[in-house]
Write a protein that holds these residues in place. Sequence first.
Motif, PDB file in Angstrom:
ATOM      1  N   GLY A 178       0.785  -1.232   0.000  1.00 47.37           N
ATOM      2  CA  GLY A 178       0.000   0.000   0.000  1.00 47.37           C
ATOM      3  C   GLY A 178       0.812   1.274   0.000  1.00 47.37           C
ATOM      4  O   GLY A 178       0.308   2.337  -0.377  1.00 47.37           O
ATOM      5  N   HIS A 179       2.082   1.193   0.393  1.00 43.35           N
ATOM      6  CA  HIS A 179       2.882   2.423   0.435  1.00 43.35           C
ATOM      7  C   HIS A 179       3.135   2.975  -0.967  1.00 43.35           C
ATOM      8  O   HIS A 179       3.539   4.130  -1.104  1.00 43.35           O
ATOM      9  CB  HIS A 179       4.214   2.187   1.163  1.00 43.35           C
ATOM     10  CG  HIS A 179       5.028   1.071   0.609  1.00 43.35           C
ATOM     11  ND1 HIS A 179       4.726  -0.249   0.823  1.00 43.35           N
ATOM     12  CD2 HIS A 179       6.148   1.073  -0.153  1.00 43.35           C
ATOM     13  CE1 HIS A 179       5.628  -1.011   0.210  1.00 43.35           C
ATOM     14  NE2 HIS A 179       6.492  -0.232  -0.390  1.00 43.35           N
ATOM     15  N   SER A 193       0.972   3.879  -2.891  1.00 42.26           N
ATOM     16  CA  SER A 193      -0.358   4.428  -3.182  1.00 42.26           C
ATOM     17  C   SER A 193      -0.353   5.473  -4.278  1.00 42.26           C
ATOM     18  O   SER A 193      -1.314   5.579  -5.047  1.00 42.26           O
ATOM     19  CB  SER A 193      -0.950   5.028  -1.906  1.00 42.26           C
ATOM     20  OG  SER A 193      -0.133   6.081  -1.420  1.00 42.26           O
ATOM     21  N   HIS A 195      -1.383   5.597   2.502  1.00 38.16           N
ATOM     22  CA  HIS A 195      -1.788   4.240   2.132  1.00 38.16           C
ATOM     23  C   HIS A 195      -3.239   4.304   1.683  1.00 38.16           C
ATOM     24  O   HIS A 195      -4.038   5.068   2.235  1.00 38.16           O
ATOM     25  CB  HIS A 195      -1.624   3.283   3.317  1.00 38.16           C
ATOM     26  CG  HIS A 195      -0.194   3.079   3.720  1.00 38.16           C
ATOM     27  ND1 HIS A 195       0.405   3.809   4.722  1.00 38.16           N
ATOM     28  CD2 HIS A 195       0.758   2.254   3.230  1.00 38.16           C
ATOM     29  CE1 HIS A 195       1.672   3.418   4.843  1.00 38.16           C
ATOM     30  NE2 HIS A 195       1.917   2.483   3.950  1.00 38.16           N
ATOM     31  N   SER A 218      -8.230  -1.486   1.953  1.00 36.31           N
ATOM     32  CA  SER A 218      -7.321  -0.602   2.691  1.00 36.31           C
ATOM     33  C   SER A 218      -6.093  -1.421   3.070  1.00 36.31           C
ATOM     34  O   SER A 218      -6.202  -2.428   3.768  1.00 36.31           O
ATOM     35  CB  SER A 218      -7.999  -0.083   3.958  1.00 36.31           C
ATOM     36  OG  SER A 218      -9.152   0.644   3.628  1.00 36.31           O
ATOM     37  N   THR A 219      -4.961  -0.970   2.601  1.00 37.56           N
ATOM     38  CA  THR A 219      -3.727  -1.716   2.851  1.00 37.56           C
ATOM     39  C   THR A 219      -2.690  -0.768   3.462  1.00 37.56           C
ATOM     40  O   THR A 219      -2.892   0.440   3.530  1.00 37.56           O
ATOM     41  CB  THR A 219      -3.179  -2.321   1.551  1.00 37.56           C
ATOM     42  OG1 THR A 219      -3.086  -1.297   0.562  1.00 37.56           O
ATOM     43  CG2 THR A 219      -4.085  -3.436   1.048  1.00 37.56           C
ATOM     44  N   GLY A 220      -1.615  -1.334   3.890  1.00 35.44           N
ATOM     45  CA  GLY A 220      -0.574  -0.559   4.548  1.00 35.44           C
ATOM     46  C   GLY A 220       0.267  -1.491   5.398  1.00 35.44           C
ATOM     47  O   GLY A 220       1.488  -1.509   5.300  1.00 35.44           O
TER      48      GLY A 220
END
Lengths: 257, 293
Positions: free
Chosen positions: A62-63, A65, A96, A108-110
Amino acid sequence: MPSPLRDLREQIIRAASVAGEGHIASAFSILDILWVLYHGILRHDPGNPSDPARDRFVLSKGHASLGIYGILAQRGFFPMDELKTFASSSGRLGGHPDSRKVPGVEASTGSLGHGMPMAAGMALGLKIRESASRVVCIVGDGECNEGAVWEAALLAAHHKLGNFTCVVDFNHSGDRALMLGDLAGKFRSFGWEVTEIDGHDHAQIEAVLKPHGGDVPRAVIANTIKGRGCTDMENNPAWHHKAPKADELEAVLAQLT
Amino acid sequence: MRRQFVTTMERQLDEDPRTVILLGDIGVFAFRNAFKKHPKRIINIGILEQATVSVAAGLAKEGFIPLFHSIAPFVVERAFEQIKVDFGYQALGGHFVTVGGSYDYAALGCSHHCPGDVGLMQAVPGMQIIVPGHPAEFDALMTQTFASGKPAYHRLSERSNREARCVTFGKAEVVQSGGGPVIVTVGPFLDRVIEAAGGSDATILYYTTLAPFDAETLRQHAGDGRILCVEPFYEGTLAASITSALRGKRIALSSMGVPRKFLTDYGHASYHDAACGLMATDIRARLDELSHV
């Protein structure tokens, strides 16, 4: 004439520069893959982001993004101008991606290692429902340190998720911590079909990401260059989590290809 | 309670095609009929709790109502980040049903103890926390929350109260009302609290839903503010909910629960009840102490 991808890179760098924040190099690592996915591979409708017939894409790393924001904006999910609000207190485009805020973002990721099993769960759900939609996710090579990635790999093979493709953005940024060795062999040993490609070659990306049928999940080991498309950023760890300051901006933009 | 869990979920599988059950390689024999009847929607997923929670989140995103069942420490503690981010932050509906809370699996040692589960789940905003004290209460609370669209944690216990109460999700029940201290108790501890309070003028409030916490019922019955909380997990777990409910009121709160230390002995759960000072006589002694405050 600048290429559309060069233009997108510029938008991403400008957004990060305004925010003073962003994983630009990680976004550039996957930008070619995202471009091909959203230009002829994934079924998607910017006017109806939750269309049940759409294909699903999950950015597990997710970074990166800024990469998915750039592509989604380019496809019309939201205005390109919105990139200027990246990571701002009033904006919805966070460091993210957030599926409850951003149209087109499926998960939603991270926290690394969450997106791939979530994507596998989506693929399992689609299979239970006998849907023709498919799921593609991108994980980073560093993310492949996470046990949950391999738990998901076991599950996807066991449950014959032929509607599931996992692309590994293999830019070797994780090598300084933990060498992954024969990554393709590891996925094969988990029961996946595996193809290795140049992750910046659009013809190779398109060929491997076309729907493949069958009941075996597909891993794509995409050999990539972190920071691809900006000379000073390429394979330069200093740019992992850094945005150009205002007085550096023009010099950085001049390096875009 | 586990038998009721199977009965309730077999019914949900029959009645709601959105139901998907993921078993962490436990309860598989008990669900054998469901496996035959609904082979696509009940899965022995294996022993990989982190990915399982994320997979469940993916199923929820596709419109299913997933339920993950395993032993409390492996669901709550091992996969906590997945519960927090994938379900909590994304506000997805689904159910986590555990056995082995606190020292229900006393003989198996510390790796299988889990007195911290409710405290951890309280740290996930939006998580519904349910601790039934009787099989029929599990059935009622699962039915009431099944399609709530929010995540829910159901803590099954090895021991039950003798009689089921007519429980409502989100509401505490006033078991007895008097002019003395107020006892707040939870799920399977009700019977021993009733025994302990025999002949006293204590008020007993029975909670099976811990989050959202029924502050209104506590406020209405708080009397002069002497509160004894008897909780079947780490002592003090409900303290923040109680003090928040009674904000602005002078209170004397005394908590009884599992002490915050590793329990290194084996034996049966009843041995630990005694060792932890959670027998009816211990509760009565604390109540008498509070009565003189």
